[in-house]
Design an enzyme around this catalytic site. Sequence first.
Site, PDB file in Angstrom:
ATOM      1  N   ASP A  14      16.750  18.271 -27.127  1.00  0.00           N
ATOM      2  CA  ASP A  14      16.725  18.270 -25.664  1.00  0.00           C
ATOM      3  C   ASP A  14      16.797  19.705 -25.153  1.00  0.00           C
ATOM      4  O   ASP A  14      17.798  20.155 -24.587  1.00  0.00           O
ATOM      5  CB  ASP A  14      17.881  17.426 -25.120  1.00  0.00           C
ATOM      6  CG  ASP A  14      17.705  15.948 -25.458  1.00  0.00           C
ATOM      7  OD1 ASP A  14      16.554  15.503 -25.609  1.00  0.00           O
ATOM      8  OD2 ASP A  14      18.726  15.246 -25.582  1.00  0.00           O
ATOM      9  N   LYS A  36      14.345  13.940 -32.276  1.00  0.00           N
ATOM     10  CA  LYS A  36      13.929  13.214 -31.075  1.00  0.00           C
ATOM     11  C   LYS A  36      13.335  14.182 -30.069  1.00  0.00           C
ATOM     12  O   LYS A  36      13.890  15.250 -29.805  1.00  0.00           O
ATOM     13  CB  LYS A  36      15.129  12.500 -30.439  1.00  0.00           C
ATOM     14  CG  LYS A  36      14.792  11.751 -29.146  1.00  0.00           C
ATOM     15  CD  LYS A  36      16.022  11.097 -28.543  1.00  0.00           C
ATOM     16  CE  LYS A  36      16.875  12.053 -27.729  1.00  0.00           C
ATOM     17  NZ  LYS A  36      16.253  12.410 -26.415  1.00  0.00           N
ATOM     18  N   ASP A  63      10.967   9.783 -27.439  1.00  0.00           N
ATOM     19  CA  ASP A  63      11.883   9.073 -26.541  1.00  0.00           C
ATOM     20  C   ASP A  63      11.434   9.245 -25.086  1.00  0.00           C
ATOM     21  O   ASP A  63      12.047   9.974 -24.311  1.00  0.00           O
ATOM     22  CB  ASP A  63      13.296   9.632 -26.746  1.00  0.00           C
ATOM     23  CG  ASP A  63      14.332   8.991 -25.835  1.00  0.00           C
ATOM     24  OD1 ASP A  63      14.143   7.823 -25.452  1.00  0.00           O
ATOM     25  OD2 ASP A  63      15.323   9.678 -25.505  1.00  0.00           O
ATOM     26  N   LEU A  64      10.341   8.550 -24.726  1.00  0.00           N
ATOM     27  CA  LEU A  64       9.820   8.648 -23.359  1.00  0.00           C
ATOM     28  C   LEU A  64      10.091   7.392 -22.541  1.00  0.00           C
ATOM     29  O   LEU A  64       9.791   7.352 -21.348  1.00  0.00           O
ATOM     30  CB  LEU A  64       8.318   8.960 -23.387  1.00  0.00           C
ATOM     31  CG  LEU A  64       7.940  10.282 -24.068  1.00  0.00           C
ATOM     32  CD1 LEU A  64       6.435  10.530 -23.956  1.00  0.00           C
ATOM     33  CD2 LEU A  64       8.717  11.450 -23.492  1.00  0.00           C
ATOM     34  N   LYS A  65      10.616   6.363 -23.180  1.00  0.00           N
ATOM     35  CA  LYS A  65      11.059   5.149 -22.471  1.00  0.00           C
ATOM     36  C   LYS A  65       9.983   4.618 -21.520  1.00  0.00           C
ATOM     37  O   LYS A  65      10.210   4.446 -20.329  1.00  0.00           O
ATOM     38  CB  LYS A  65      12.360   5.418 -21.701  1.00  0.00           C
ATOM     39  CG  LYS A  65      13.515   5.917 -22.552  1.00  0.00           C
ATOM     40  CD  LYS A  65      14.758   6.172 -21.701  1.00  0.00           C
ATOM     41  CE  LYS A  65      15.921   6.683 -22.506  1.00  0.00           C
ATOM     42  NZ  LYS A  65      15.706   8.077 -22.993  1.00  0.00           N
ATOM     43  N   TYR A  66       8.826   4.302 -22.070  1.00  0.00           N
ATOM     44  CA  TYR A  66       7.726   3.820 -21.242  1.00  0.00           C
ATOM     45  C   TYR A  66       8.121   2.565 -20.461  1.00  0.00           C
ATOM     46  O   TYR A  66       8.730   1.637 -21.004  1.00  0.00           O
ATOM     47  CB  TYR A  66       6.504   3.508 -22.109  1.00  0.00           C
ATOM     48  CG  TYR A  66       5.911   4.700 -22.810  1.00  0.00           C
ATOM     49  CD1 TYR A  66       5.555   5.850 -22.118  1.00  0.00           C
ATOM     50  CD2 TYR A  66       5.698   4.679 -24.192  1.00  0.00           C
ATOM     51  CE1 TYR A  66       4.997   6.946 -22.770  1.00  0.00           C
ATOM     52  CE2 TYR A  66       5.138   5.753 -24.853  1.00  0.00           C
ATOM     53  CZ  TYR A  66       4.794   6.891 -24.130  1.00  0.00           C
ATOM     54  OH  TYR A  66       4.239   7.961 -24.788  1.00  0.00           O
ATOM     55  N   HIS A  67       7.747   2.540 -19.193  1.00  0.00           N
ATOM     56  CA  HIS A  67       8.097   1.424 -18.304  1.00  0.00           C
ATOM     57  C   HIS A  67       7.051   1.394 -17.195  1.00  0.00           C
ATOM     58  O   HIS A  67       7.122   2.151 -16.221  1.00  0.00           O
ATOM     59  CB  HIS A  67       9.498   1.637 -17.730  1.00  0.00           C
ATOM     60  CG  HIS A  67      10.019   0.484 -16.930  1.00  0.00           C
ATOM     61  ND1 HIS A  67      11.315   0.428 -16.475  1.00  0.00           N
ATOM     62  CD2 HIS A  67       9.436  -0.672 -16.499  1.00  0.00           C
ATOM     63  CE1 HIS A  67      11.509  -0.701 -15.799  1.00  0.00           C
ATOM     64  NE2 HIS A  67      10.377  -1.372 -15.801  1.00  0.00           N
ATOM     65  N   ASP A  68       6.049   0.503 -17.351  1.00  0.00           N
ATOM     66  CA  ASP A  68       4.939   0.442 -16.400  1.00  0.00           C
ATOM     67  C   ASP A  68       4.252  -0.903 -16.600  1.00  0.00           C
ATOM     68  O   ASP A  68       4.768  -1.761 -17.322  1.00  0.00           O
ATOM     69  CB  ASP A  68       3.991   1.626 -16.644  1.00  0.00           C
ATOM     70  CG  ASP A  68       3.293   2.097 -15.364  1.00  0.00           C
ATOM     71  OD1 ASP A  68       2.742   1.235 -14.645  1.00  0.00           O
ATOM     72  OD2 ASP A  68       3.305   3.318 -15.094  1.00  0.00           O
ATOM     73  N   ILE A  69       3.087  -1.072 -16.013  1.00  0.00           N
ATOM     74  CA  ILE A  69       2.352  -2.317 -16.223  1.00  0.00           C
ATOM     75  C   ILE A  69       1.912  -2.398 -17.687  1.00  0.00           C
ATOM     76  O   ILE A  69       1.781  -1.367 -18.372  1.00  0.00           O
ATOM     77  CB  ILE A  69       1.160  -2.443 -15.264  1.00  0.00           C
ATOM     78  CG1 ILE A  69       0.141  -1.328 -15.524  1.00  0.00           C
ATOM     79  CG2 ILE A  69       1.632  -2.422 -13.817  1.00  0.00           C
ATOM     80  CD1 ILE A  69      -1.144  -1.487 -14.728  1.00  0.00           C
ATOM     81  N   PRO A  70       1.686  -3.615 -18.209  1.00  0.00           N
ATOM     82  CA  PRO A  70       1.429  -3.758 -19.646  1.00  0.00           C
ATOM     83  C   PRO A  70       0.300  -2.893 -20.191  1.00  0.00           C
ATOM     84  O   PRO A  70       0.456  -2.253 -21.234  1.00  0.00           O
ATOM     85  CB  PRO A  70       1.125  -5.253 -19.788  1.00  0.00           C
ATOM     86  CG  PRO A  70       1.939  -5.889 -18.706  1.00  0.00           C
ATOM     87  CD  PRO A  70       1.853  -4.931 -17.545  1.00  0.00           C
ATOM     88  N   ASN A  71      -0.832  -2.837 -19.516  1.00  0.00           N
ATOM     89  CA  ASN A  71      -1.966  -2.091 -20.054  1.00  0.00           C
ATOM     90  C   ASN A  71      -1.680  -0.598 -20.120  1.00  0.00           C
ATOM     91  O   ASN A  71      -2.064   0.087 -21.084  1.00  0.00           O
ATOM     92  CB  ASN A  71      -3.213  -2.344 -19.198  1.00  0.00           C
ATOM     93  CG  ASN A  71      -4.465  -1.778 -19.844  1.00  0.00           C
ATOM     94  OD1 ASN A  71      -4.832  -2.152 -20.962  1.00  0.00           O
ATOM     95  ND2 ASN A  71      -5.126  -0.861 -19.140  1.00  0.00           N
ATOM     96  N   THR A  72      -0.989  -0.088 -19.114  1.00  0.00           N
ATOM     97  CA  THR A  72      -0.654   1.340 -19.101  1.00  0.00           C
ATOM     98  C   THR A  72       0.290   1.692 -20.237  1.00  0.00           C
ATOM     99  O   THR A  72       0.111   2.701 -20.938  1.00  0.00           O
ATOM    100  CB  THR A  72      -0.025   1.718 -17.748  1.00  0.00           C
ATOM    101  OG1 THR A  72      -0.977   1.502 -16.714  1.00  0.00           O
ATOM    102  CG2 THR A  72       0.418   3.171 -17.733  1.00  0.00           C
ATOM    103  N   THR A 122      23.159   4.694 -21.736  1.00  0.00           N
ATOM    104  CA  THR A 122      24.570   4.934 -22.042  1.00  0.00           C
ATOM    105  C   THR A 122      25.296   5.656 -20.915  1.00  0.00           C
ATOM    106  O   THR A 122      26.524   5.779 -20.951  1.00  0.00           O
ATOM    107  CB  THR A 122      24.724   5.759 -23.331  1.00  0.00           C
ATOM    108  OG1 THR A 122      23.998   6.983 -23.205  1.00  0.00           O
ATOM    109  CG2 THR A 122      24.199   4.981 -24.529  1.00  0.00           C
ATOM    110  N   ARG A 213      23.805  17.645 -28.395  1.00  0.00           N
ATOM    111  CA  ARG A 213      24.553  18.892 -28.218  1.00  0.00           C
ATOM    112  C   ARG A 213      25.541  19.224 -29.341  1.00  0.00           C
ATOM    113  O   ARG A 213      25.662  20.393 -29.715  1.00  0.00           O
ATOM    114  CB  ARG A 213      25.253  18.881 -26.856  1.00  0.00           C
ATOM    115  CG  ARG A 213      24.290  19.108 -25.703  1.00  0.00           C
ATOM    116  CD  ARG A 213      24.851  18.666 -24.362  1.00  0.00           C
ATOM    117  NE  ARG A 213      24.771  17.221 -24.209  1.00  0.00           N
ATOM    118  CZ  ARG A 213      25.005  16.575 -23.059  1.00  0.00           C
ATOM    119  NH1 ARG A 213      25.365  17.251 -21.980  1.00  0.00           N
ATOM    120  NH2 ARG A 213      24.898  15.269 -22.997  1.00  0.00           N
TER     121      ARG A 213
END
Length: 240
Positions: A14, A36, A63-72, A122, A213
């Site tokens: 990070d 990561k 670790d980009l945590k994709y969260h969008d419409i299914p096709n995207t 978390t 860290r």
Amino acid sequence: MPPSPQTRIIVALDVASAEAALALADRLDPAQCRVKVGKELFTRAGPVVVEQLVSRGLDVFLDLKYHDIPNTVAGACAAAADLGVWMLNVHAAGGLAMMQAARERLAQTAAPPLLIAVTVLTSLDTDDLAAIGCAGNPRDRVQTLAELALQAGLDGLVCSPQEVAVLRERFGPQPLLVTPGVRPADTASGDQKRTMTPAEAIAAGADHLVIGRPITAAPDPMAAVEAIRAELSALPAGSA
């Protein structure tokens, strides 16, 4: 077979630049840890830094945590697979159809990475969940989202180490459980609220520990990895 103690640790790179990430990576042993890449580094440095890390022999958790419409989300996951990542994640809150689309698209790639789902961050506790309209405590919500992710056929889950034992009891040994919020006993918890030490998390049933860290800010990052490995190796047989 569960991961060996040498590969349980995922070092969170990070940092704000490719140069800093690669300098850290060059101080790590790919046989003893994975890395990561999160949102800040990826946004600043782009896909190239992922390819550079892979070329150094490191397994990369994107670790980009994709969260969008299914096709995207499906298209993004396929693009991540093309970079050669070892594992990537989506938000389980994106729903069953989104997670199924991601899994199905990855199955069509030449070397499908592991696909896991984030349950509850978390940094969130019961009050934080209530503030965004989610009733109940984090543990209950984690279980609900975990069930949805496994129904979608995902390989595992991202969860607080405090939920690991509950998930193991409910879902058994198969799903990978990846736990951020892991801090050696002598380090600060930072902005994470539901934390455990590495030994506690592994004893509870975690497969992989995401640690940032305490390793990356150490004078000798590899020595910090070695110290955590030693702690895990000292666990009773069957724990580590």
